[in-house]
Scaffold this motif. Structure first.
Motif, mmCIF file in Angstrom:
data_model
loop_
_atom_site.group_PDB
_atom_site.id
_atom_site.type_symbol
_atom_site.label_atom_id
_atom_site.label_comp_id
_atom_site.label_asym_id
_atom_site.label_seq_id
_atom_site.Cartn_x
_atom_site.Cartn_y
_atom_site.Cartn_z
ATOM 1 N N SER A 92 -3.053 -25.769 12.220
ATOM 2 C CA SER A 92 -3.333 -25.401 13.485
ATOM 3 C C SER A 92 -4.542 -26.049 13.891
ATOM 4 O O SER A 92 -5.900 -25.682 13.259
ATOM 5 N N GLU A 94 -6.808 -25.362 16.138
ATOM 6 C CA GLU A 94 -7.691 -24.292 16.592
ATOM 7 C C GLU A 94 -8.583 -23.761 15.286
ATOM 8 O O GLU A 94 -9.716 -23.340 15.469
ATOM 9 N N GLU A 95 -7.890 -23.997 14.026
ATOM 10 C CA GLU A 95 -8.753 -23.300 12.955
ATOM 11 C C GLU A 95 -9.619 -24.409 12.492
ATOM 12 O O GLU A 95 -10.454 -24.193 11.513
ATOM 13 N N ILE A 240 0.813 -27.956 14.076
ATOM 14 C CA ILE A 240 1.543 -26.874 13.411
ATOM 15 C C ILE A 240 2.784 -26.770 14.010
ATOM 16 O O ILE A 240 3.688 -26.616 13.335
ATOM 17 N N ASN A 241 3.048 -27.063 15.300
ATOM 18 C CA ASN A 241 4.290 -26.937 15.796
ATOM 19 C C ASN A 241 5.490 -27.809 15.322
ATOM 20 O O ASN A 241 6.573 -27.351 15.116
#
Length: 257
Positions: A92, A94-95, A240-241
């Motif tokens: 991810s 965002e992490e 991640i997707n």
């Protein structure tokens, strides 16, 4: 032994690397779990046998009738396990907030040990240190938590990965997602997404790689330009997707959903 709940589950996921076969405790535990569970099994192989470890024949013996997932196309081809595929990891974005490049440093990240030194190419570190200062995470600095390590990345600048045999290490992807300028070997498809001087540097010529490393250290503005471009590449490639989609497809095939 697997619990009753595990026996009633849809699939078991196990882990190995290139040293599991020759390390008695690891091998015993792996075989015990593999043979006790009667349902579908997937084995994630984190290693590659380019330098040391077991042979492809020994790996096939370990895997048995399980389906194996390798971390790179190179590792997948070298292991030559019939029922197998490769899926590079996903994270991810965002992490992994962007670094501010406050510390103009060169990071190397791996355990500080001579064990498996050929695989990790430990010998390259003293050569690099003759030309630039290197902060070895695991030797020079250690962190009480993963969160603190992630915070450390957010002020760092350059990431050096000299191993030829490490199949897509997560630490390198984490650094790339954070915006560190990547200097890495090119044994596992790195040149498919890293363009030298654009979004990182990759080469299997160690002298050339050290030239790139020194260039970045001497040119902080280039570090920022290349690091930000590398971050954009990592967000697209290691998102991640796509990772979840590939795993869902594999699980559906192995489990028969």
């Amino acid at each position: 032994m697997p619990s009753h709940d595990a026996i009633e589950s849809d699939v078991m996921i196990l882990h190995v690397d290139q040293w599991t076969y020759h390390e008695p405790a690891k091998r015993f535990l792996f075989l015990r779990m593999r043979d006790a569970y009667r349902g579908p099994k997937i084995v994630i192989n984190h290693g590659c046998n380019m330098v040391d470890g077991c042979s492809s024949a020994q790996m096939r013996e370990l895997i048995g009738d399980c389906h194996m997932v390798a971390n790179s196309k190179t590792a997948h081809e070298l292991w030559a396990v019939p029922s197998s595929t490769y899926i590079h990891h996903g994270m991810s974005a965002e992490e992994w907030p962007a670094t501010d490049y406050a510390n103009h440093n060169v990071l190397h990240v791996q355990p500080f040990s001579q064990q498996h030194g050929k695989c990790r190419n430990v010998a390259a570190i003293p050569r690099a240190e003759e030309r630039v200062p290197v902060t070895w995470v695991g030797r020079d600095v250690k962190f009480a938590s993963f969160t603190k390590y992630r915070q450390f990345l957010r002020s760092s600048s350059i990431f050096f990965h000299p191993s030829y045999a490490s199949a897509n290490p997560r630490a390198r992807t984490e650094a790339m997602l954070t915006g560190l300028a990547i200097v890495t070997t090119d044994s596992h498809g790195e040149s498919e997404y890293i363009r030298n001087g654009v979004n990182g540097f990759c080469s299997n010529d160690m002298d050339e790689l050290l030239d790139h490393l020194e260039y970045l250290y001497r040119h902080p503005r280039e570090v920022r330009r290349i690091g930000r471009a590398g971050r954009a590449t990592a967000q697209e490639l290691f998102g991640i997707n796509g990772y979840i989609d590939r795993w869902n497809a594999l699980l559906a095939r192995v489990v028969g959903l």
